[in-house]
Every structure is written in structure tokens, then in C-alpha cells.
Scaffold this active site. Structure first.
Site, PDB file in Angstrom:
ATOM      1  N   ASP A 177      -5.625   5.529   0.145  1.00  0.00           N
ATOM      2  CA  ASP A 177      -5.240   4.761   1.284  1.00  0.00           C
ATOM      3  C   ASP A 177      -3.744   4.459   1.101  1.00  0.00           C
ATOM      4  OD1 ASP A 177      -5.310   2.158   3.010  1.00  0.00           O
ATOM      5  OD2 ASP A 177      -4.988   1.012   1.074  1.00  0.00           O
ATOM      6  N   LEU A 178      -2.932   3.750   2.201  1.00  0.00           N
ATOM      7  CA  LEU A 178      -1.509   3.743   2.293  1.00  0.00           C
ATOM      8  C   LEU A 178      -0.959   2.454   1.782  1.00  0.00           C
ATOM      9  CD1 LEU A 178       1.112   5.114   3.184  1.00  0.00           C
ATOM     10  CD2 LEU A 178       0.762   3.959   5.195  1.00  0.00           C
ATOM     11  N   ASP A 179      -1.218   1.482   2.508  1.00  0.00           N
ATOM     12  CA  ASP A 179      -0.659   0.083   2.237  1.00  0.00           C
ATOM     13  C   ASP A 179      -1.241  -0.563   0.958  1.00  0.00           C
ATOM     14  OD1 ASP A 179       0.787  -0.001   4.759  1.00  0.00           O
ATOM     15  OD2 ASP A 179      -1.491  -0.499   5.935  1.00  0.00           O
TER      16      ASP A 179
ATOM     17  N   THR B  38       3.579  -2.101   1.056  1.00  0.00           N
ATOM     18  CA  THR B  38       3.591  -2.626   2.667  1.00  0.00           C
ATOM     19  C   THR B  38       2.369  -3.819   2.833  1.00  0.00           C
ATOM     20  OG1 THR B  38       2.356  -0.740   3.306  1.00  0.00           O
ATOM     21  CG2 THR B  38       4.619  -0.813   3.936  1.00  0.00           C
TER      22      THR B  38
ATOM     23  N   LYS C 291      -7.131  -7.269   3.871  1.00  0.00           N
ATOM     24  CA  LYS C 291      -6.546  -5.970   3.679  1.00  0.00           C
ATOM     25  C   LYS C 291      -7.783  -4.787   4.020  1.00  0.00           C
ATOM     26  CE  LYS C 291      -4.050  -7.478  -0.471  1.00  0.00           C
ATOM     27  NZ  LYS C 291      -3.772  -7.286  -2.028  1.00  0.00           N
TER      28      LYS C 291
ATOM     29  N   SER D 116      -6.041   5.941   6.222  1.00  0.00           N
ATOM     30  CA  SER D 116      -5.780   4.310   6.102  1.00  0.00           C
ATOM     31  C   SER D 116      -6.069   3.977   7.718  1.00  0.00           C
ATOM     32  CB  SER D 116      -4.105   4.466   6.272  1.00  0.00           C
ATOM     33  OG  SER D 116      -3.359   3.191   6.902  1.00  0.00           O
ATOM     34  N   ALA D 117      -6.300   2.551   7.704  1.00  0.00           N
ATOM     35  CA  ALA D 117      -6.493   2.155   8.948  1.00  0.00           C
ATOM     36  C   ALA D 117      -5.180   1.585   9.934  1.00  0.00           C
ATOM     37  CB  ALA D 117      -7.130   0.532   8.682  1.00  0.00           C
TER      38      ALA D 117
ATOM     39  N   LYS E 267     -12.817   0.540   8.216  1.00  0.00           N
ATOM     40  CA  LYS E 267     -13.331   0.148   6.757  1.00  0.00           C
ATOM     41  C   LYS E 267     -13.962  -1.169   6.972  1.00  0.00           C
ATOM     42  CE  LYS E 267      -9.653   2.756   4.815  1.00  0.00           C
ATOM     43  NZ  LYS E 267      -8.216   2.501   4.271  1.00  0.00           N
TER      44      LYS E 267
ATOM     45  N   GLU F 279      -7.957   2.893  -3.461  1.00  0.00           N
ATOM     46  CA  GLU F 279      -7.935   1.783  -2.547  1.00  0.00           C
ATOM     47  C   GLU F 279      -7.538   0.637  -3.374  1.00  0.00           C
ATOM     48  OE1 GLU F 279      -8.326   0.383   0.087  1.00  0.00           O
ATOM     49  OE2 GLU F 279      -8.821   2.125   1.545  1.00  0.00           O
ATOM     50  N   ASP F 280      -6.824  -0.258  -2.641  1.00  0.00           N
ATOM     51  CA  ASP F 280      -6.561  -1.459  -3.101  1.00  0.00           C
ATOM     52  C   ASP F 280      -7.212  -2.794  -2.296  1.00  0.00           C
ATOM     53  OD1 ASP F 280      -4.994  -1.345  -0.400  1.00  0.00           O
ATOM     54  OD2 ASP F 280      -3.949  -3.179  -0.955  1.00  0.00           O
TER      55      ASP F 280
HETATM   56  C1  BG6 Z   1      -4.478  -1.330   6.587  1.00  0.00           C
HETATM   57  C2  BG6 Z   1      -3.899  -2.576   6.052  1.00  0.00           C
HETATM   58  O1  BG6 Z   1      -3.915  -0.315   5.776  1.00  0.00           O
HETATM   59  O2  BG6 Z   1      -3.967  -1.238   8.012  1.00  0.00           O
HETATM   60  C3  BG6 Z   1      -4.158  -3.948   7.097  1.00  0.00           C
HETATM   61  O3  BG6 Z   1      -4.396  -2.920   4.939  1.00  0.00           O
HETATM   62  C4  BG6 Z   1      -3.581  -3.576   8.175  1.00  0.00           C
HETATM   63  O4  BG6 Z   1      -3.798  -5.135   6.523  1.00  0.00           O
HETATM   64  C5  BG6 Z   1      -4.281  -2.284   8.826  1.00  0.00           C
HETATM   65  O5  BG6 Z   1      -4.251  -4.788   9.355  1.00  0.00           O
HETATM   66  C6  BG6 Z   1      -3.862  -1.817  10.195  1.00  0.00           C
HETATM   67  O6  BG6 Z   1      -2.306  -1.612  10.008  1.00  0.00           O
HETATM   68  P1  BG6 Z   1      -1.396  -1.660  11.459  1.00  0.00           P
HETATM   69  O7  BG6 Z   1       0.055  -1.101  10.824  1.00  0.00           O
HETATM   70  O8  BG6 Z   1      -2.081  -0.513  12.271  1.00  0.00           O
HETATM   71  O9  BG6 Z   1      -1.515  -2.730  11.884  1.00  0.00           O
HETATM   72 MG    MG Z   2      -4.530  -0.870   1.409  1.00  0.00          MG
END
Ligand code: BG6
Ligand code: MG
Length: 216
Positions: A10-12, A18, A46, A115-116, A146, A170-171
Site C-alpha cells: 500500500d502507499l499512503d 500521506t 483509510k 493503492s486506492a 479495498k 497495509e496500514d
Molecule cells: C488510499 C488512502 O490510499 O487512497 C485513502 O488510504 C484515500 O485515504 C484513497 O481516500 C484515494 O486516494 P486519492 O489520492 O485518489 O484521493
Molecule cells: Mg494506507
């Protein structure tokens, strides 16, 4: 020890911090709509897509908006978020991440992003980590967010690894569930009381090495 062929990150909140910027931007949106957002409430956002997150928040605040208004708030939230992202640089990579990625590369283990976020490519470029990734599955490539496993299933496919040979980092609770449902090993990064569904939980990548996989 499990035979691991790919790691799906996962990224964020896992690679870069972030998650705190998403929280600040969502809290600002809530405040402007007349209610507050606690860190605890934020936990359920998240890993969840931007559009779905807004729906959760509107329900939380008891606010009803038209589709046009929702679209406007989504643009605002992303603009506020991108103001933070704009000043990001490699210093914002979480401690131990680069060393861990180097260990994976050295061991011939594939690395993919799951990542989402639709901002994932931008962030990976800003922190100069893009060259590490054999595959990037982000919010522009998935139709089911997810906790559906699709993000990680596509990541596994892209690396050529079977799900049972993959580890998901994953967090978020939604992300841990996605990895579990995809038949992968899951390693929670963060608080073990929050990420109790993961196979193993680590506080972060600092002082971690590949012996971590012995715990799976
Ligand atoms: C996920 C985050 O990685 O990405 C969420 O944990 C976020 O908080 C989602 O809403 C979508 O990200 P973005 O950058 O497309 O708004
Ligand atoms: Mg995350």
C-alpha cells in the site's frame, strides 16, 4: 518459512506518511460542512477510495448533497491534499522503507504497489521511488476498491506470483481484509490493536529485514 515471490505495498501510510495529509484534508472538508472528524473516525476511511470516503463522511455528519455538490467537494478535497503533496520529497519516505526495498531487490523478490489512490504515480515520482516497482496498481486501474481483493489480485498477476506467494503490507483495516480475501499473507504496518486481522503486525520498517517472513 513461506516462499515469498512478491511484496505488494500500500502507499499512503505504508511507504509515505500521506495518511496524515488525507486526514487533514478530509477534516477541513468536514469542518467546512459544519462537523468534526476525529482520528478514530478517520481510521475507517483509510484505504477507501475518495468517492466512497465522501459518502461515509456525509453520513457521519448527516449532510445531504446533490451529485454536483459532491463533485465540487471532491475536487476541493483533492486540491487541499495536493497542496501537501506538492512539497513532498524523498525525505518523506517512512523510516526503513528504502532499506527494506533494497533487501527485496537483492533477494529477487518482485515489488508492486497496491493503492486506492489516483495520485499514486505522482507521489512515487516525487519521492523518487518509482524505479523500485515492477508493477503499479493504483486507483486508476481498479473497478472495485479495498476491502475487495482486486487491487492486490491485479498486483500479484502483474508480478507473475501466485497469491499464496505474496505478502501485502497495509496500514488500513480495509487493506488487510483485501489481502486476506485475496489469499495472501498480510503484514499490518501500524497499531496491532487496529490491524488485528493481519498475520503479523510491525510498527514500521525500521530495523526490519527479510527474517520478518519467518513469522508468516
Ligand atoms: C488510499 C488512502 O490510499 O487512497 C485513502 O488510504 C484515500 O485515504 C484513497 O481516500 C484515494 O486516494 P486519492 O489520492 O485518489 O484521493
Ligand atoms: Mg494506507
Amino acid at each position: 518459512m513461506a516462499d515469498i515471490k512478491a511484496c505488494l505495498f500500500d502507499l499512503d501510510g505504508v511507504i509515505v506518511d500521506t495518511a496524515k495529509y488525507h486526514f487533514l484534508a478530509w477534516r477541513r472538508l468536514c469542518n467546512e460542512l459544519g462537523f468534526d472528524l476525529t482520528e478514530e473516525e478517520n481510521e475507517s476511511l483509510k484505504g477507501i477510495s475518495r468517492v466512497e470516503s465522501l459518502e461515509i463522511l456525509l453520513k457521519l455528519g448527516g449532510v445531504i448533497l446533490t451529485q454536483e455538490e459532491k463533485d465540487e467537494w471532491l475536487v476541493k478535497k483533492n486540491d487541499w491534499y495536493l497542496e501537501f503533496v506538492d512539497s513532498m520529497n524523498p525525505d518523506e519516505i517512512l523510516p526503513g522503507v528504502v532499506h527494506f526495498l533494497d533487501l527485496l531487490k537483492g533477494a529477487g523478490i518482485k515489488i508492486a504497489l497496491g493503492s486506492a489512490s489516483k495520485n499514486a504515480m505522482l507521489i512515487l515520482k516525487k519521492v523518487e521511488l518509482l524505479p523500485y516497482f515492477d508493477a503499479v496498481i493504483d486507483g486508476t486501474k481498479v473497478s472495485k476498491g479495498k476491502p475487495d481483493p482486486q487491487t492486490f489480485t491485479l498486483g500479484a498477476e502483474a508480478t507473475g506470483a501466485h497469491p499464496s506467494e505474496c505478502v501485502v503490507f497495509e496500514d488500513s483495516q480495509a487493506g488487510v481484509e483485501a489481502g486476506n480475501r485475496g489469499g495472501m499473507y498480510t503484514i499490518g504496518v501500524g497499531d496491532e490493536t487496529v490491524l488485528d486481522r493481519a498475520h503479523v503486525v510491525i510498527p514500521g520498517f525500521e530495523n526490519q529485514d527479510l527474517k520478518l517472513f519467518n513469522r508468516l
